[in-house]
Design an enzyme around this catalytic site. Structure first.
Site, PDB file in Angstrom:
ATOM      1  N   LYS A 204      29.988 101.023   3.989  1.00 56.93           N
ATOM      2  CA  LYS A 204      30.439 102.266   4.576  1.00 56.93           C
ATOM      3  C   LYS A 204      31.061 103.126   3.475  1.00 56.93           C
ATOM      4  O   LYS A 204      31.928 102.660   2.730  1.00 56.93           O
ATOM      5  CB  LYS A 204      31.458 101.896   5.657  1.00 56.93           C
ATOM      6  CG  LYS A 204      31.900 103.009   6.487  1.00 56.93           C
ATOM      7  CD  LYS A 204      33.193 103.464   5.956  1.00 56.93           C
ATOM      8  CE  LYS A 204      33.478 104.828   6.426  1.00 56.93           C
ATOM      9  NZ  LYS A 204      34.349 104.860   7.565  1.00 56.93           N
TER      10      LYS A 204
HETATM   11  P1  FBP Z   1      36.929 108.431  10.819  1.00 59.89           P
HETATM   12  O1  FBP Z   1      35.540 108.840  11.218  1.00 59.89           O
HETATM   13  O2  FBP Z   1      37.938 108.678  11.875  1.00 59.89           O
HETATM   14  O3  FBP Z   1      37.323 108.976   9.457  1.00 59.89           O
HETATM   15  O4  FBP Z   1      36.891 106.877  10.684  1.00 59.89           O
HETATM   16  C1  FBP Z   1      36.175 106.261   9.686  1.00 59.89           C
HETATM   17  C2  FBP Z   1      37.125 105.455   8.825  1.00 59.89           C
HETATM   18  O5  FBP Z   1      36.444 104.718   7.846  1.00 59.89           O
HETATM   19  C3  FBP Z   1      37.993 104.498   9.574  1.00 59.89           C
HETATM   20  O6  FBP Z   1      37.371 103.277   9.779  1.00 59.89           O
HETATM   21  C4  FBP Z   1      39.177 104.470   8.682  1.00 59.89           C
HETATM   22  O7  FBP Z   1      40.338 104.194   9.357  1.00 59.89           O
HETATM   23  C5  FBP Z   1      39.244 105.862   8.177  1.00 59.89           C
HETATM   24  O8  FBP Z   1      37.954 106.351   8.144  1.00 59.89           O
HETATM   25  C6  FBP Z   1      39.846 105.940   6.823  1.00 59.89           C
HETATM   26  O9  FBP Z   1      40.153 107.248   6.566  1.00 59.89           O
HETATM   27  P2  FBP Z   1      40.897 107.676   5.258  1.00 59.89           P
HETATM   28  O10 FBP Z   1      39.908 107.547   4.179  1.00 59.89           O
HETATM   29  O11 FBP Z   1      41.296 109.072   5.541  1.00 59.89           O
HETATM   30  O12 FBP Z   1      42.030 106.734   5.073  1.00 59.89           O
END
Ligand code: FBP
Length: 312
Positions: A204
């Site tokens: 991811k």
């Molecule tokens: P979102 O689509 O809400 O951004 O979620 C995807 C994600 O990977 C979550 O699993 C994780 O908590 C978040 O993004 C991390 O976001 P950041 O990089 O802002 O900490």
């Protein structure tokens, strides 16, 4: 159930992998609206831990209840729901088998300053909850990166030995990386490469921005005349970094934004060959019906791109 051609093709990327792992990849790849297309749509709900409860759920308070997200994931027909142990424990029994689950087994929180994650669940927890996969975040570039890699490598090895697929959230950050540098195309590609090397079956990443951060990558790309001018091309570059497209790479949504902006970005990601989306806040912070419509539109974009892809 007949395994479709696109899913058989994806499985061929994991030749030599254990049958249990492949069966769990099939569980996610054949499930839900994108089932059979070779593309994934994952609902991640770890933000309560990572960003805090109000920052995650105040916009749509129904989301404070973990069961809300199980029902959203099931109604939307996503490929999998990813969440930390506490959240999954609240619904894994009641909704057993209704949606594939990914146990997010390490977690950061918004109260600390060091870019690090604690191990917050085990492979055994994932098996007990009936999960298809276990997930870890890595922060390439952070001052704690090498310890994180060792923890994740150990968890991934145990998970694979017991037949679970491994998902790695590859988020370069910390250390001497600038905030803009975290999403520079070379840095995102580097994170994807490290995740693949650590044993991820699904990686991811964030959508790669039009910026090259490191001198090494700038020189190499100039010499090779890499064209990274559009998001499609940058996505294709990130896929190359993930074993030449032979690892599933899904792209995140980020903070909630205008629906058209989200869909335009996902159209470019799908056009560049991205294997799917993992979108949390942009969906569950909206009212349920709006979130369902949005997830349906995201799935339709990926299905359209999968259909347009020539058969192998
Ligand atoms: P979102 O689509 O809400 O951004 O979620 C995807 C994600 O990977 C979550 O699993 C994780 O908590 C978040 O993004 C991390 O976001 P950041 O990089 O802002 O900490």
């Amino acid at each position: 159930m007949q395994i479709t051609g696109p899913v058989r093709e994806v499985l061929s990327w994991y030749d030599g992998e254990r049958p249990g792992v492949k069966a769990n990849l099939v569980r996610m790849l054949m499930h839900g609206v994108t089932g059979g297309s070779g593309r994934l749509l994952i609902l991640p709900v770890d933000q309560g831990f990572e960003h805090g409860p109000a920052a995650s759920f105040a916009a749509n308070p129904a989301g404070y209840d973990p069961r809300y997200h199980f029902e959203l994931a099931i109604a939307a027909g996503v490929s999998a729901l990813a969440a930390p142990l506490g959240f999954l424990t609240m619904g894994a029994d009641r909704y057993a088998g209704a949606v594939p689950l990914i146990l997010k087994a390490n977690s950061a929180n918004g109260l600390g300053s060091i870019k690090d994650e604690a191990i917050t669940a085990t492979v055994r927890d994932a098996l007990e909850l009936g999960c298809s996969a276990i997930g870890y975040t890595i922060y390439p570039g952070s001052d704690r990166q090498y310890e994180m890699f060792e923890e994740v490598r150990a968890g991934a090895a145990e998970a694979r030995a017991l037949g679970l697929a491994v998902v790695i959230w590859a988020y370069p950050r910390g250390g001497s990386l600038s905030h803009e540098g975290e999403t520079a195309v070379d840095v995102v590609a580097y994170g994807a490469q490290i995740a693949a090397q650590l044993g991820a079956h699904i990686i991811k990443v964030k959508p790669p921005a039009d910026r090259i951060e490191t001198a090494q990558a700038r020189l190499a790309c100039e010499a090779a005349h890499c064209d990274l001018s559009t998001l499609e091309k940058r996505v294709a570059h990130v896929l190359e970094a993930a074993f030449d497209g032979r690892r599933l790479v899904v792209f995140s949504g980020g903070p909630a934004k205008d629906i058209d902006a989200v869909l335009a970005e996902i159209t470019a990601i799908a056009g560049g060959g991205g294997h799917g989306s993992i979108v949390g806040r942009n969906t569950f912070q909206r009212p349920r019906e709006e979130a369902l419509t949005m997830l349906g539109r995201i799935a339709a974009i990926h299905l359209g791109a999968a259909k347009a892809k020539p058969a192998p």
